[in-house]
Structures are given as C-alpha cells and as structure tokens.
Scaffold this motif. Structure first.
Motif, mmCIF file in Angstrom:
data_model
loop_
_atom_site.group_PDB
_atom_site.id
_atom_site.type_symbol
_atom_site.label_atom_id
_atom_site.label_comp_id
_atom_site.label_asym_id
_atom_site.label_seq_id
_atom_site.Cartn_x
_atom_site.Cartn_y
_atom_site.Cartn_z
ATOM 1 N N ALA A 274 37.565 37.265 36.756
ATOM 2 C CA ALA A 274 36.661 36.230 36.671
ATOM 3 C C ALA A 274 36.487 35.256 37.914
ATOM 4 O O ALA A 274 35.449 34.914 38.458
ATOM 5 N N CYS A 275 37.919 35.233 38.407
ATOM 6 C CA CYS A 275 37.593 34.277 39.727
ATOM 7 C C CYS A 275 36.972 34.978 40.890
ATOM 8 O O CYS A 275 36.280 34.302 41.656
ATOM 9 N N VAL A 276 37.170 36.503 40.916
ATOM 10 C CA VAL A 276 36.873 37.186 41.982
ATOM 11 C C VAL A 276 35.155 36.945 41.879
ATOM 12 O O VAL A 276 34.406 36.649 42.842
ATOM 13 N N ILE B 83 40.584 30.639 51.537
ATOM 14 C CA ILE B 83 40.894 30.398 49.889
ATOM 15 C C ILE B 83 41.919 31.525 49.681
ATOM 16 O O ILE B 83 41.748 32.877 49.656
ATOM 17 N N LEU B 84 42.961 31.153 49.091
ATOM 18 C CA LEU B 84 44.040 32.010 48.519
ATOM 19 C C LEU B 84 44.132 31.713 47.187
ATOM 20 O O LEU B 84 44.579 30.394 46.685
ATOM 21 N N VAL B 85 43.825 32.534 46.277
ATOM 22 C CA VAL B 85 44.358 32.350 44.739
ATOM 23 C C VAL B 85 45.277 33.293 44.191
ATOM 24 O O VAL B 85 45.293 34.665 44.141
ATOM 25 N N ASN B 86 46.412 32.798 43.894
ATOM 26 C CA ASN B 86 47.730 33.501 43.489
ATOM 27 C C ASN B 86 47.534 33.577 41.908
ATOM 28 O O ASN B 86 48.113 32.754 41.292
ATOM 29 N N ASN B 87 47.055 34.469 41.637
ATOM 30 C CA ASN B 87 46.792 34.787 39.992
ATOM 31 C C ASN B 87 47.644 35.693 39.329
ATOM 32 O O ASN B 87 47.858 35.549 38.381
ATOM 33 N N ALA B 88 47.772 36.929 40.116
ATOM 34 C CA ALA B 88 48.558 37.928 39.524
ATOM 35 C C ALA B 88 49.948 37.479 38.698
ATOM 36 O O ALA B 88 50.721 36.635 39.315
ATOM 37 N N VAL C 291 38.944 26.801 39.358
ATOM 38 C CA VAL C 291 39.324 27.569 40.395
ATOM 39 C C VAL C 291 38.483 27.263 41.653
ATOM 40 O O VAL C 291 38.568 26.817 42.489
ATOM 41 N N ALA C 292 36.932 27.596 41.261
ATOM 42 C CA ALA C 292 36.002 27.493 42.175
ATOM 43 C C ALA C 292 35.860 26.037 42.493
ATOM 44 O O ALA C 292 35.526 25.799 43.658
ATOM 45 N N PHE C 293 35.889 25.093 41.715
ATOM 46 C CA PHE C 293 35.880 23.699 42.081
ATOM 47 C C PHE C 293 36.977 23.328 42.894
ATOM 48 O O PHE C 293 36.551 22.511 43.893
ATOM 49 N N LEU C 294 38.167 23.633 42.552
ATOM 50 C CA LEU C 294 39.463 23.398 43.298
ATOM 51 C C LEU C 294 39.074 24.298 44.965
ATOM 52 O O LEU C 294 39.631 23.631 46.216
ATOM 53 N N VAL D 70 35.000 37.864 49.053
ATOM 54 C CA VAL D 70 36.360 37.872 48.202
ATOM 55 C C VAL D 70 37.086 39.432 48.332
ATOM 56 O O VAL D 70 36.636 40.501 47.747
ATOM 57 N N ALA D 71 38.348 39.332 48.719
ATOM 58 C CA ALA D 71 39.364 40.495 48.764
ATOM 59 C C ALA D 71 40.325 40.208 47.568
ATOM 60 O O ALA D 71 40.171 39.113 47.485
#
Ligand code: NDP
Length: 251
Positions: free
Chosen positions: A25-27, A92-97, A227-230, A37-38
């Motif tokens: 969903a973030c991607v 932007i880095l999202v640590n989700n896993a 996440v997208a807001f941040l 987005v990678a």
C-alpha cells in the motif's frame, strides 16, 4: 502552477517488504503521489510484479528488488541495487518489512526469536545505515513499528514487543543523529491492520475487534496515508515521534 504540499513528484523512495500488505500500500500511494519507488521483497515475486503493474497502470513507477533482509549482506546489497535503480538518489526510506511470531516465555523457540531480531531489528539497522550514506539532506526515514512499540498488551509477545521497542529506540537515536541534515525519522505504529499477517476474519480477529474502540481492523491504505504524509514537505517539523494509528486501541 504551485505543487500540492503532499505531492512527491521528483522524489525517490525505497520501501522494504513492498510485495504485500502495508508495504505494498505504501509503494502504491507514494508512486501515486509522484515518487519513483523501489521496493524489496523476499518470497513473493508474483505479488511484487503485481505491485509494479498496479503502479504502471496509473502512470506511476515502482521497481521490485529481491533482497532477503534476514541476511545483512543481502539487506545491504538490496539498498545498493535500489539506489542504482533510482539513479543514485534517495529521498524517502520506509522500513516496513517485518514478521510477528508469538509464544510465551519458555515456549518461544530460539530460532523464532533470532528470525524476528534478524528481520525486524538488524534488517532495519543495516538497511538504514547503508541508505543514510546517500539519503538526501531534508530526506525522510519512516519506520513501521507497531502498537507493540508502546505496550505489550497481550501475553506471548515479549519477543515481537522487544523488536518493535527496538525500532522506536532506533528512530529516536537517528532523529537526533540526522537532525543536522534536516532528515526526519519517525515511527508509524499500526494497531491491527488487515493483511496476510493479521487477517480480519475469524475468532482471533473478533477478539481483537472487540477491544478496538473504532470496532474494526485498519486497512493498509490507511497506514500508507500516514506514511505518505510523513514523507511530504507538510511534515518537516515532525521527527523522533512515535505515531499510533490503532483505532484507539491504546487510548
Ligand atoms: P505482511 O506479512 O502482510 O507483509 C510483509 C511484507 O514484508 C511482505 O512484502 C514480505 O515480502 C516482506 N518481508 C517479510 N520478510 C522479509 C524479509 N526477510 N526480507 C524482505 N522482505 C520481507 O505484513 P504486514 O503488512 O502486516 O506488516 C508490515 C509491517 O507492519 C511489519 O513490520 C509489521 O510488524 C508491522 N505491523 C503490522 C500490523 C498488522 O496488524 N498487520 C500491526 C502492527 C505492525 P515477501 O512475502 O516477499 O517475503
């Protein structure tokens, strides 16, 4: 024409674990807002291709990279491949896993503990310490913690709770370390969210819903919105924060 404050056009992002659930969903949402987005995945190659295709269908760009974060060398290589694919720039880095495996004291096997430490803690550490070398000044790090980053409200969750408290600890430390570069670092702390890891059907789900004031599971896209807001320029003064999105569960 002025761009909207939530617009991410021209930005590049890396999301770990983007093949399913909250990460997928973030991607999708980051790509919809204009970012390239990678994302990494470990096992779900087919779902990863679907995420890529979904982004392409609305004119966005997502790039799937196979990288098992449980192995530090592969986590580092995954970031390097992602940064290459993004043209050497990362905003932007999202640590989700992450994985959640439960068991009471004395019953949880050591290898189950180690797997959670490898993915939820070391995976975040090695990904971020590699990414930060290229992360742009003014960039964003968003760590997906959990309401277990705040409390451990059910028995059998000491190991998972430990890993998610560690995520909150890394967030606070990195917020201070990276403030001079205007990089913000925050933890998003979801409550029960309907994913493969936490299905919203069945007896267990009913028990969870009964203690959530809003009376339902959250959906992955609701976490992605935060996440997208941040990730946006609207959130420039938020750093070192742990932000619950839990339907009121911990109220
Ligand atoms: P899912 O199990 O639905 O998805 C997990 C994602 O992480 C998948 O894309 C999976 O990829 C990836 N992943 C898992 N292990 C690895 C690994 N070793 N290397 C690379 N990628 C990996 O989980 P959720 O979407 O529910 O959870 C996402 C995050 O949100 C986690 O950090 C979780 O702890 C947190 N969270 C979830 C809550 C919930 O109720 N759902 C509540 C609070 C927090 P693949 O299939 O390819 O292996």
């Amino acid at each position: 024409m002025t761009s909207h404050i939530l617009d991410l056009t021209g930005k590049t992002a890396l999301v770990t674990g983007g093949s399913r659930g909250i990460g997928a969903a973030c991607v999708s949402l980051l790509a919809e807002r204009g970012a390239t987005v990678a994302f990494t995945y470990a096992k779900s190659a087919e779902q990863a291709e679907e995420v890529v295709a979904r982004a392409a269908a609305f004119g966005g760009k997502a790039i799937a990279i196979s990288a098992d974060l449980a192995d530090p060398m592969k986590a580092v290589a995954g970031v390097e491949k992602a940064v290459d694919a993004l043209g050497g720039r990362l905003d932007i880095l999202v640590n989700n896993a992450g994985v959640a495996e439960h068991g009471s004291i004395g019953a949880l096997a050591n290898d189950t503990l180690e797997r959670q430490l490898d993915i939820n803690v070391r995976g975040v550490w090695y990904t971020t310490t590699t990414a930060v070398a290229v992360l742009a000044d003014g960039g964003r790090i968003i760590n997906i913690g959990s309401f277990f980053s705040e409390r451990v409200p059910f028995p059998g969750s000491s190991a998972y709770g430990m890993t998610k408290h560690a995520v909150a600890g890394m967030t606070k430390g990195w917020a201070r370390d990276l403030a001079a570069r205007k990089i913000t670092v925050n933890t998003v702390e979801p409550g029960p969210i309907a994913t493969d890891a936490n299905p919203e059907e069945g007896e267990r789900a009913k028990r969870i819903q009964a203690v959530v004031p809003l009376g339902r599971f959250g959906q992955p896209h609701e976490v992605a919105e935060l996440v997208a807001f941040l990730a946006s320029s609207a959130a420039g003064y938020i750093t070192g924060a742990n932000i619950l999105i839990d339907g009121g569960l911990l109220a």
